[in-house]
Design an enzyme around this catalytic site. Structure first.
Site, mmCIF file in Angstrom:
data_model
loop_
_atom_site.group_PDB
_atom_site.id
_atom_site.type_symbol
_atom_site.label_atom_id
_atom_site.label_comp_id
_atom_site.label_asym_id
_atom_site.label_seq_id
_atom_site.Cartn_x
_atom_site.Cartn_y
_atom_site.Cartn_z
ATOM 1 N N SER A 87 58.368 56.837 47.069
ATOM 2 C CA SER A 87 58.187 55.777 46.079
ATOM 3 C C SER A 87 57.051 56.166 45.144
ATOM 4 O O SER A 87 56.072 56.799 45.570
ATOM 5 C CB SER A 87 57.837 54.461 46.775
ATOM 6 O OG SER A 87 57.355 53.525 45.832
ATOM 7 N N TYR A 115 53.102 49.689 52.942
ATOM 8 C CA TYR A 115 54.317 50.253 52.340
ATOM 9 C C TYR A 115 53.981 51.515 51.559
ATOM 10 O O TYR A 115 54.576 52.570 51.764
ATOM 11 C CB TYR A 115 55.002 49.222 51.433
ATOM 12 C CG TYR A 115 56.185 49.794 50.678
ATOM 13 C CD1 TYR A 115 57.392 50.023 51.324
ATOM 14 C CD2 TYR A 115 56.088 50.138 49.321
ATOM 15 C CE1 TYR A 115 58.477 50.571 50.650
ATOM 16 C CE2 TYR A 115 57.165 50.686 48.639
ATOM 17 C CZ TYR A 115 58.349 50.896 49.309
ATOM 18 O OH TYR A 115 59.422 51.450 48.634
HETATM 19 N N1 LIG Z 1 64.563 49.752 44.874
HETATM 20 C C1 LIG Z 1 63.476 50.294 44.366
HETATM 21 O O1 LIG Z 1 63.022 49.967 43.270
HETATM 22 C C2 LIG Z 1 62.753 51.359 45.142
HETATM 23 C C3 LIG Z 1 61.630 51.943 44.543
HETATM 24 C C4 LIG Z 1 60.964 52.944 45.234
HETATM 25 C C5 LIG Z 1 61.418 53.350 46.462
HETATM 26 N N2 LIG Z 1 62.497 52.749 47.032
HETATM 27 C C6 LIG Z 1 62.937 53.225 48.341
HETATM 28 O O2 LIG Z 1 64.322 53.492 48.312
HETATM 29 C C7 LIG Z 1 64.892 53.296 49.600
HETATM 30 C C8 LIG Z 1 66.098 52.382 49.493
HETATM 31 O O3 LIG Z 1 65.671 51.151 48.978
HETATM 32 P P1 LIG Z 1 66.677 50.084 48.363
HETATM 33 O O4 LIG Z 1 65.952 49.401 47.278
HETATM 34 O O5 LIG Z 1 67.982 50.709 48.086
HETATM 35 O O6 LIG Z 1 66.787 49.088 49.606
HETATM 36 P P2 LIG Z 1 67.898 47.991 49.973
HETATM 37 O O7 LIG Z 1 68.709 47.639 48.788
HETATM 38 O O8 LIG Z 1 67.149 46.932 50.688
HETATM 39 O O9 LIG Z 1 68.859 48.773 50.998
HETATM 40 C C9 LIG Z 1 68.390 49.153 52.212
HETATM 41 C C10 LIG Z 1 69.503 49.826 53.006
HETATM 42 O O10 LIG Z 1 68.957 50.209 54.267
HETATM 43 C C11 LIG Z 1 69.644 49.531 55.308
HETATM 44 N N3 LIG Z 1 68.630 49.114 56.258
HETATM 45 C C12 LIG Z 1 67.600 48.285 56.037
HETATM 46 N N4 LIG Z 1 66.857 48.159 57.148
HETATM 47 C C13 LIG Z 1 67.435 48.945 58.075
HETATM 48 C C14 LIG Z 1 67.141 49.242 59.417
HETATM 49 N N5 LIG Z 1 66.108 48.677 60.035
HETATM 50 N N6 LIG Z 1 67.931 50.093 60.090
HETATM 51 C C15 LIG Z 1 69.001 50.651 59.491
HETATM 52 N N7 LIG Z 1 69.326 50.412 58.215
HETATM 53 C C16 LIG Z 1 68.564 49.565 57.517
HETATM 54 C C17 LIG Z 1 70.375 48.362 54.661
HETATM 55 O O11 LIG Z 1 71.606 48.103 55.281
HETATM 56 P P3 LIG Z 1 71.859 47.050 56.476
HETATM 57 O O12 LIG Z 1 71.193 45.798 56.042
HETATM 58 O O13 LIG Z 1 73.332 46.993 56.576
HETATM 59 O O14 LIG Z 1 71.243 47.689 57.659
HETATM 60 C C18 LIG Z 1 70.672 48.954 53.285
HETATM 61 O O15 LIG Z 1 71.826 49.756 53.356
HETATM 62 C C19 LIG Z 1 63.778 52.740 50.472
HETATM 63 O O16 LIG Z 1 63.216 53.783 51.213
HETATM 64 C C20 LIG Z 1 62.771 52.219 49.466
HETATM 65 O O17 LIG Z 1 61.472 52.214 49.989
HETATM 66 C C21 LIG Z 1 63.178 51.755 46.401
#
Ligand SMILES: NC(=O)c1ccc[n+]([C@@H]2O[C@H](COP(=O)([O-])OP(=O)(O)OC[C@H]3O[C@@H](n4cnc5c(N)ncnc54)[C@H](OP(=O)(O)O)[C@@H]3O)[C@@H](O)[C@H]2O)c1
Length: 311
Positions: A191, A204
């Site tokens: 991130s 985080y």
């Molecule tokens: N979105 C942003 O702006 C952003 C920015 C910087 C970094 N990131 C990073 O990008 C990555 C993805 O983020 P996102 O925004 O796409 O998140 P998201 O929309 O919340 O999706 C998270 C995914 O992970 C799964 N998940 C969540 N908790 C889990 C657990 N305990 N065990 C197994 N699977 C789990 C969820 O599926 P289920 O609920 O079906 O398990 C879902 O498929 C993360 O590492 C986040 O820190 C995101």
């Protein structure tokens, strides 16, 4: 009018120092522009063939957001996909979507990455004997409440397990075969918040700093063995984690982000994933700490007001 020799020497010396500094600055800027051009523009035209790493890609947290978009983009580029997440129902739906849309094979593994070390033997067993070329360590979570001081965080152990342990353990599972084959790609989703300390999301952003550092260490350790390790550090992508905020020139959609970020493989071992996030990260890096703290305090105040309103 006459000038004393000492003063002339001093002015001449300062002019040389000034010229060297400006030259160094221009050279740095030129290098930065070339790197950005190569990573974000050239990579659109000359993409690395991701199938060269192997037949299957594993994506953690693959049922929504960035993980789902990576899974779909990898399938589009000819890889079969192993999807890992908590919900069997969602896994099945995404697997069917990928098979129907791209005609690739899929496999699903149900696992909760907050569960600690005990979940990995089953994942290892399920993946054994597969031609795993790519691992995307995407799964990650943040606080249950949007912004909090560290002592108020309720799910700190889960965050550590999900954001850090998952990266090390999944990497340990796939690396031995990659080393044997002399080929592999590991993408770790970090991130942009890890670039500098951020208040009210301290755990985080610290877990993401670990992801960045670990990726960079692995890259130096395994590069000579044919294994590429990349850390992708997005700014804001519209997902559940970011309350599906509207897409605009600063906020990327998941599909757009995954496509552009995957293009950067082979061009950069640490990237913000797309040019918009790259530029934002430069500005974010230049901003003094108190500006960021102020932004968080304003958000925090808004949140407290919202919570009071809900009650
Ligand atoms: N979105 C942003 O702006 C952003 C920015 C910087 C970094 N990131 C990073 O990008 C990555 C993805 O983020 P996102 O925004 O796409 O998140 P998201 O929309 O919340 O999706 C998270 C995914 O992970 C799964 N998940 C969540 N908790 C889990 C657990 N305990 N065990 C197994 N699977 C789990 C969820 O599926 P289920 O609920 O079906 O398990 C879902 O498929 C993360 O590492 C986040 O820190 C995101």
């Amino acid at each position: 009018m006459s000038t004393t020799p000492g003063v002339t020497d001093c002015t001449g010396g300062l002019a040389v120092v000034g010229a060297v500094c400006i030259g160094a600055l221009l050279l740095t800027l030129l290098c930065w522009c070339w790197r950005a051009f190569k990573t974000f523009i050239l990579s659109e035209v000359w993409r690395v063939d991701l199938k060269k790493y192997g037949g299957w890609a594993v994506v953690t947290g693959a049922t929504s957001g960035i993980g789902k978009a990576y899974a779909k983009e990898l399938a589009k580029r000819g890889l079969d996909i192993v999807l890992i997440s908590r919900s069997n129902e969602k896994l099945k739906a995404v697997a069917e979507e990928i098979e129907a849309q791209y005609g690739r094979r899929t496999m699903t593994i149900q696992a909760d990455f907050t569960g600690g070390g005990s979940i990995y033997p089953a994942i290892k067993e399920a993946l054994s004997g597969m031609d795993l070329g790519i691992l995307v360590n995407n799964v990650g979570m943040t606080y249950n409440v949007k912004l909090q001081r560290f002592h108020e965080v309720q799910n700190s152990e889960q965050i550590v397990n999900c954001n850090m342990l998952s990266v090390t353990q999944m990497t340990r599972i796939v690396l031995p075969d990659m080393v044997k084959r002399g080929s592999g790609l590991i993408i770790n989703i970090g991130s942009a918040t890890a670039a500098k300390p951020c208040s009210l999301i301290s755990l985080y952003c610290s877990t993401k700093a670990f992801v960045k550092y670990f990726s960079q260490c692995l890259e130096t350790e395994y590069k000579s063995q044919g294994i590429t390790v990349q850390c992708v550090a997005p700014m804001v992508v519209s997902t559940n984690m970011t309350w599906n905020c509207p897409v605009n020139c600063l906020v990327k959609s998941t599909s757009d982000f995954a496509r552009q970020a995957l293009n950067t493989v082979g061009y950069s071992s640490y990237t913000n994933g797309c040019i918009s996030h790259g530029l934002q990260s430069v500005v974010f890096g230049l901003a003094p700490g108190w500006i960021k703290s102020l932004a968080y305090l304003i958000k925090r105040r808004r949140q407290v007001k919202e919570d009071l309103h809900e009650e």
